[in-house]
Scaffold this motif. Structure first.
Motif, mmCIF file in Angstrom:
data_model
loop_
_atom_site.group_PDB
_atom_site.id
_atom_site.type_symbol
_atom_site.label_atom_id
_atom_site.label_comp_id
_atom_site.label_asym_id
_atom_site.label_seq_id
_atom_site.Cartn_x
_atom_site.Cartn_y
_atom_site.Cartn_z
ATOM 1 N N ASN A 20 0.832 -1.190 0.000
ATOM 2 C CA ASN A 20 0.000 0.000 0.000
ATOM 3 C C ASN A 20 0.873 1.248 0.000
ATOM 4 O OD1 ASN A 20 -1.739 2.119 0.536
ATOM 5 N ND2 ASN A 20 -2.980 0.945 1.967
ATOM 6 N N LEU A 21 0.979 1.896 -1.132
ATOM 7 C CA LEU A 21 1.818 3.081 -1.267
ATOM 8 C C LEU A 21 1.295 4.229 -0.417
ATOM 9 C CD1 LEU A 21 4.219 4.495 -2.555
ATOM 10 C CD2 LEU A 21 2.773 4.999 -4.527
ATOM 11 N N ALA A 22 -0.008 4.404 -0.355
ATOM 12 C CA ALA A 22 -0.577 5.492 0.442
ATOM 13 C C ALA A 22 -0.185 5.350 1.915
ATOM 14 C CB ALA A 22 -2.092 5.529 0.288
ATOM 15 N N ALA A 23 -0.245 4.141 2.438
ATOM 16 C CA ALA A 23 0.140 3.912 3.833
ATOM 17 C C ALA A 23 1.633 4.169 4.028
ATOM 18 C CB ALA A 23 -0.209 2.486 4.256
ATOM 19 N N ALA A 24 2.449 3.750 3.084
ATOM 20 C CA ALA A 24 3.893 3.977 3.180
ATOM 21 C C ALA A 24 4.212 5.472 3.152
ATOM 22 C CB ALA A 24 4.614 3.266 2.038
ATOM 23 N N ILE A 25 3.486 6.229 2.350
ATOM 24 C CA ILE A 25 3.690 7.675 2.292
ATOM 25 C C ILE A 25 3.352 8.315 3.635
ATOM 26 C CG2 ILE A 25 2.771 9.814 1.290
ATOM 27 C CD1 ILE A 25 2.608 8.256 -1.393
ATOM 28 N N GLU A 26 2.265 7.876 4.258
ATOM 29 C CA GLU A 26 1.888 8.435 5.557
ATOM 30 C C GLU A 26 2.944 8.144 6.618
ATOM 31 O OE1 GLU A 26 -0.505 10.662 6.148
ATOM 32 O OE2 GLU A 26 -0.759 10.528 3.968
ATOM 33 N N VAL A 27 3.482 6.936 6.612
ATOM 34 C CA VAL A 27 4.541 6.581 7.559
ATOM 35 C C VAL A 27 5.778 7.441 7.301
ATOM 36 C CG1 VAL A 27 6.127 4.736 8.265
ATOM 37 C CG2 VAL A 27 3.698 4.238 7.926
ATOM 38 N N LYS A 52 5.848 10.448 5.980
ATOM 39 C CA LYS A 52 5.552 11.806 6.440
ATOM 40 C C LYS A 52 5.728 11.926 7.956
ATOM 41 C CE LYS A 52 2.176 13.148 2.903
ATOM 42 N NZ LYS A 52 0.741 13.447 2.683
ATOM 43 N N LEU A 53 5.251 10.922 8.670
ATOM 44 C CA LEU A 53 5.398 10.930 10.127
ATOM 45 C C LEU A 53 6.867 10.902 10.535
ATOM 46 C CD1 LEU A 53 2.518 8.483 11.123
ATOM 47 C CD2 LEU A 53 2.600 10.971 11.509
ATOM 48 N N GLU A 54 7.651 10.105 9.849
ATOM 49 C CA GLU A 54 9.084 10.015 10.167
ATOM 50 C C GLU A 54 9.791 11.329 9.855
ATOM 51 O OE1 GLU A 54 12.658 8.290 11.562
ATOM 52 O OE2 GLU A 54 10.530 7.943 11.933
ATOM 53 N N ILE A 55 9.438 11.961 8.749
ATOM 54 C CA ILE A 55 10.028 13.260 8.404
ATOM 55 C C ILE A 55 9.671 14.287 9.479
ATOM 56 C CG2 ILE A 55 9.851 15.202 6.788
ATOM 57 C CD1 ILE A 55 9.586 13.041 4.541
ATOM 58 N N ALA A 56 8.404 14.321 9.882
ATOM 59 C CA ALA A 56 7.973 15.251 10.914
ATOM 60 C C ALA A 56 8.706 14.995 12.228
ATOM 61 C CB ALA A 56 6.466 15.146 11.117
ATOM 62 N N ARG A 57 8.877 13.740 12.585
ATOM 63 C CA ARG A 57 9.591 13.389 13.819
ATOM 64 C C ARG A 57 11.022 13.888 13.762
ATOM 65 N NH1 ARG A 57 13.121 9.895 15.875
ATOM 66 N NH2 ARG A 57 13.469 8.780 13.939
ATOM 67 N N LEU A 58 11.698 13.681 12.648
ATOM 68 C CA LEU A 58 13.082 14.104 12.508
ATOM 69 C C LEU A 58 13.220 15.625 12.456
ATOM 70 C CD1 LEU A 58 14.360 11.392 10.019
ATOM 71 C CD2 LEU A 58 14.914 11.605 12.447
ATOM 72 N N GLU A 59 12.227 16.294 11.891
ATOM 73 C CA GLU A 59 12.281 17.760 11.833
ATOM 74 C C GLU A 59 12.098 18.395 13.210
ATOM 75 O OE1 GLU A 59 10.896 18.821 7.288
ATOM 76 O OE2 GLU A 59 9.326 18.685 8.825
#
Length: 62
Positions: free
Chosen positions: A44-51, A53-60
């Motif tokens: 599921n590409l949509a689910a992978a994109i959401e994960v 995004k969350l990882e990018i936000a966490r790192l930022e």
């Protein structure tokens, strides 16, 4: 020779809409088989994109 025969078409939205607009049932079935195969391989590409995004936000936030 059709454009589809010259270049592989990745089964994303544009290719799917183009196939439907032609009314070519054989082309649509071939595209569906390819899309289902890719989905099975990639998940599921949509689910992978959401994960992602969350990882990018966490790192930022760090």
């Amino acid at each position: 020779m059709s454009q589809a025969a010259q270049h592989p078409i990745t089964p994303y939205g544009v290719a799917i809409h183009q196939a439907m607009s032609t009314g070519d049932l054989t082309q649509m079935k071939a595209l569906l088989a390819k899309a289902e195969s890719l989905l099975e391989q990639q998940g599921n590409l949509a689910a992978a994109i959401e994960v992602l995004k969350l990882e990018i936000a966490r790192l930022e936030r760090q």
